[in-house]
Design an enzyme around this catalytic site. Structure first.
Site, PDB file in Angstrom:
ATOM      1  CG  ASP A  15       0.695  -1.576  -6.210  1.00 21.35           C
ATOM      2  OD1 ASP A  15       1.314  -0.613  -5.721  1.00 21.35           O
ATOM      3  OD2 ASP A  15       0.221  -2.508  -5.521  1.00 21.35           O
ATOM      4  CG  ASP A  17       4.871  -3.247  -1.250  1.00 22.81           C
ATOM      5  OD1 ASP A  17       5.447  -3.870  -0.350  1.00 22.81           O
ATOM      6  OD2 ASP A  17       5.395  -2.296  -1.865  1.00 22.81           O
ATOM      7  CG  ASP A 176      -2.855  -4.408  -4.275  1.00 21.34           C
ATOM      8  OD1 ASP A 176      -2.437  -3.269  -4.606  1.00 21.34           O
ATOM      9  OD2 ASP A 176      -2.636  -4.902  -3.155  1.00 21.34           O
TER      10      ASP A 176
END
EC number: 3.1.3.18
Length: 232
Positions: A15, A17, A176
């Protein structure tokens, strides 16, 4: 085989961001410039960190909800347009890779892993950010939502990012938040979540295979998972 040999040929998708890059400072800058035009007070950066995963439009909606202000459709479009213009004009003014990211990527690449990016950030912005931070060359591909049949949490996004390869290869998604965990689970891949990212929910509740606090720990963690899922 040693643990790190287990990573040879593995597909590791990241991922963007809140995982590879701490983008919240630039996102909040663009958000606050956009909503100031409508008389709203600035949103603190820590509030934005938990709001990033659902996209720019959702950030604007939440900023108005937070202020108890009514967001009319034409206002939303105007704010979104201004946000994208402001953000893209200086996309990496304050955004930086999280501590240890480059070193972890070096270890994974040296171990023979195939690295990619799997992000819900619009593809053009994702590529612009990666280029600005000199990260592009570390990855085989950068797969945004426009590049896959559907975006995370749909597993097709991860499988597109992982690319073609041997049917038995190890695939993991390092992320995240919940969309990352769900995409990995749906694809039958390993999920490894960063505790310092932008999750709306506690990462310990998302059913990940592993959690990590610092990127120094990531290569060994992935190697252990890969070794456990492959014959010795």
């Amino acid at each position: 085989m040693t643990h790190f040999e287990a990573l040879r040929g593995a597909s590791i998708a990241f991922d963007l961001d809140g995982t590879l890059v701490d983008t919240a400072p630039d996102l909040v800058r663009a958000l606050n410039e956009s909503i100031a035009r409508f008389g709203l007070d600035p949103v603190p950066v820590d509030d934005v960190r938990a709001m990033v995963g659902r996209g720019a439009r959702a950030l604007i909606v939440r900023a108005f909800d937070r202020a108890g202000a009514v967001l009319e459709p034409d206002m939303a479009e105007s704010a979104l347009s201004h946000f994208l213009m402001t953000y893209g004009a200086d996309i990496a003014a304050h955004s930086r890779p999280f501590a240890g990211v480059e070193a972890a990527l070096d270890v994974l690449a040296a171990s023979g892993a195939r690295l990619s990016v799997c992000t819900n950030k619009p593809s053009a912005l994702a590529r612009q950010l990666m280029e600005a931070l000199d990260l592009t060359g570390r990855f085989e591909r950068i797969t945004g939502p426009e590049d896959a049949p559907a975006k995370k949490p749909d597993p097709s996004h991860l499988l597109t990012a992982a690319g073609e390869g041997d049917a038995g290869r190890f695939i993991a998604l390092v992320g995240d938040s919940e969309p990352d965990a769900l995409a990995a689970q749906g694809a039958g891949a390993a999920s490894v979540l960063f505790s310092g990212g932008y999750s709306e929910k506690p990462v310990s509740t998302l059913g990940a295979d592993r959690l990590f606090d610092h990127f120094d720990d990531l290569p060994a963690m992935l190697a252990e998972l890969a070794a456990g899922r492959r014959p010795a």
